[in-house]
Design a protein around this motif. Structure first.
Motif, PDB file in Angstrom:
ATOM      1  N   ARG A 145     -20.994  21.088  -3.862  1.00  0.00           N
ATOM      2  CA  ARG A 145     -21.053  20.066  -4.897  1.00  0.00           C
ATOM      3  C   ARG A 145     -19.653  19.835  -5.452  1.00  0.00           C
ATOM      4  O   ARG A 145     -18.868  20.771  -5.623  1.00  0.00           O
ATOM      5  CB  ARG A 145     -22.003  20.486  -6.022  1.00  0.00           C
ATOM      6  N   ASN A 167     -28.391  23.323 -10.473  1.00  0.00           N
ATOM      7  CA  ASN A 167     -28.096  21.892 -10.372  1.00  0.00           C
ATOM      8  C   ASN A 167     -28.335  21.209 -11.703  1.00  0.00           C
ATOM      9  O   ASN A 167     -29.413  21.352 -12.293  1.00  0.00           O
ATOM     10  CB  ASN A 167     -28.981  21.237  -9.304  1.00  0.00           C
ATOM     11  N   VAL A 180     -22.574  27.868 -12.112  1.00  0.00           N
ATOM     12  CA  VAL A 180     -21.941  26.770 -11.373  1.00  0.00           C
ATOM     13  C   VAL A 180     -22.968  26.074 -10.479  1.00  0.00           C
ATOM     14  O   VAL A 180     -24.018  26.644 -10.153  1.00  0.00           O
ATOM     15  CB  VAL A 180     -20.778  27.294 -10.503  1.00  0.00           C
ATOM     16  N   PRO A 181     -22.670  24.835 -10.052  1.00  0.00           N
ATOM     17  CA  PRO A 181     -23.529  24.176  -9.067  1.00  0.00           C
ATOM     18  C   PRO A 181     -23.433  24.877  -7.712  1.00  0.00           C
ATOM     19  O   PRO A 181     -22.537  25.698  -7.487  1.00  0.00           O
ATOM     20  CB  PRO A 181     -22.954  22.755  -8.988  1.00  0.00           C
ATOM     21  N   PRO A 182     -24.329  24.579  -6.790  1.00  0.00           N
ATOM     22  CA  PRO A 182     -24.269  25.188  -5.453  1.00  0.00           C
ATOM     23  C   PRO A 182     -22.995  24.808  -4.717  1.00  0.00           C
ATOM     24  O   PRO A 182     -22.331  23.821  -5.047  1.00  0.00           O
ATOM     25  CB  PRO A 182     -25.508  24.605  -4.751  1.00  0.00           C
ATOM     26  N   ARG A 183     -22.659  25.587  -3.705  1.00  0.00           N
ATOM     27  CA  ARG A 183     -21.490  25.294  -2.864  1.00  0.00           C
ATOM     28  C   ARG A 183     -21.590  23.885  -2.284  1.00  0.00           C
ATOM     29  O   ARG A 183     -22.666  23.429  -1.928  1.00  0.00           O
ATOM     30  CB  ARG A 183     -21.386  26.297  -1.716  1.00  0.00           C
ATOM     31  N   VAL A 189     -19.769  34.428  -9.620  1.00  0.00           N
ATOM     32  CA  VAL A 189     -20.885  33.502  -9.782  1.00  0.00           C
ATOM     33  C   VAL A 189     -22.009  34.239 -10.511  1.00  0.00           C
ATOM     34  O   VAL A 189     -22.542  35.228 -10.009  1.00  0.00           O
ATOM     35  CB  VAL A 189     -21.390  32.987  -8.423  1.00  0.00           C
ATOM     36  N   GLU A 192     -26.350  29.943  -9.700  1.00  0.00           N
ATOM     37  CA  GLU A 192     -26.147  28.592  -9.194  1.00  0.00           C
ATOM     38  C   GLU A 192     -27.273  27.716  -9.714  1.00  0.00           C
ATOM     39  O   GLU A 192     -28.443  28.083  -9.635  1.00  0.00           O
ATOM     40  CB  GLU A 192     -26.137  28.574  -7.660  1.00  0.00           C
ATOM     41  N   ARG A 201     -18.322  22.070  -8.377  1.00  0.00           N
ATOM     42  CA  ARG A 201     -18.080  23.463  -7.959  1.00  0.00           C
ATOM     43  C   ARG A 201     -16.782  23.554  -7.169  1.00  0.00           C
ATOM     44  O   ARG A 201     -15.959  24.467  -7.402  1.00  0.00           O
ATOM     45  CB  ARG A 201     -19.273  23.942  -7.126  1.00  0.00           C
TER      46      ARG A 201
END
Length: 285
Positions: free
Chosen positions: A188, A212, A183-186, A207, A210, A191
């Protein structure tokens, strides 16, 4: 137009150099403009300067005036058109806009400048005049902008061919219980949207990594790090399959611009090229 130059960098020294005037002279110009309008145009936040709401409005007008003057002079003197600036995300450039950009460049009505920005940044760039056009998935369009839907994109679950769900044609959110997801970082949007939907479905997940960007996320899926929810327009690496996720919302990618964009301008030609080929990804994937 002096204020537009200052607004571009929010640095008096740099703007003064670009305008070929002294820094004190630029200070005086900006101060007199603020006094004439009876509105503060910028403020200091920590060590940085930021435009006020009225400053953003004046900067936008100044950029339009500056760009219009440059276009007029170019036509009078037979010079090349100034670049058309498009703001969009990396995924949009990689998967959705290639055909439209290529068609525009083949016609070559003007040079093209691309800004890689997220949705909020692209909206801000168009609203303040730093870009003539923006492309992003939108739910609501600000009143100052006009927009058109270029294409709609679903969301899919990308998994390795050896994954337990790989033979399915579609899955539900509940099928993701216990999954390790890339998943993308927190913070985003993707996410946060995915986490909220899984939470509402009472689905627990972990998770895996992470990362991008769709390309990087899919490369980790191909390595077997986990599964990932990505846009259906993404090109899948070898060994990865996509499974429909009908419960996830469809994304509507808009092309947006300030009101009053003329069809005959280079920016108008780019808008038409993007619109005509907005669905090209559906036949190339």
């Amino acid at each position: 137009m002096a204020f537009a130059a200052f607004a571009d960098s929010l640095n008096f020294s740099e703007a003064a150099r670009r305008l070929h005037i002294s820094q004190p002279a630029l200070h005086v110009k900006v101060r007199k403009l603020s006094e004439r309008l009876d509105r503060p145009l910028y403020c200091r936040v920590g060590r940085s300067l930021e435009l006020t709401e009225h400053g953003e409005l004046i900067a936008r007008y100044g950029r339009q005036l500056r760009d219009g003057t440059a276009d007029l002079l170019a036509q009078l003197h037979g010079l090349a058109e100034r670049p058309v600036t498009l703001a969009a995300g990396e995924g949009a450039y990689l998967y959705l806009l290639h055909a439209g950009i290529k068609a525009f460049q083949n016609g070559a009505p003007a040079p093209l400048r691309l800004l890689t920005l997220n949705r909020e940044e692209a909206l801000a760039a168009v609203l303040c005049g730093k870009a003539q056009l923006g492309v992003a998935p939108l739910d609501d369009v600000p009143d100052q902008l006009q927009s058109m839907v270029l294409t709609t994109v679903g969301q899919v679950l990308a998994v390795p061919q050896s994954h337990r769900l790989a033979g399915r044609t579609r899955v539900k959110l509940t099928d993701l219980a216990g999954e390790r997801l890339v998943v993308p970082p927190r913070g985003r949007p993707h996410r946060e949207m995915l986490a909220a939907l899984l939470r509402a479905a009472d689905v627990s997940w972990e998770v895996a990594l992470e990362a991008n960007g769709w390309e990087l996320m899919l490369s980790f899926v191909a390595m077997g790090a986990g599964a990932a929810v990505v846009n259906a327009c993404c090109r899948l690496p070898a060994g990865v399959v996509a499974i429909a996720l009908p419960e996830l919302p469809v994304l509507r990618y808009h092309c947006f611009h300030l009101r009053g964009l003329a069809k005959s301008t280079p920016a108008g030609h780019l808008r038409a090229a993007l619109q005509d080929r907005g669905n090209a990804w559906k036949t190339s994937t």
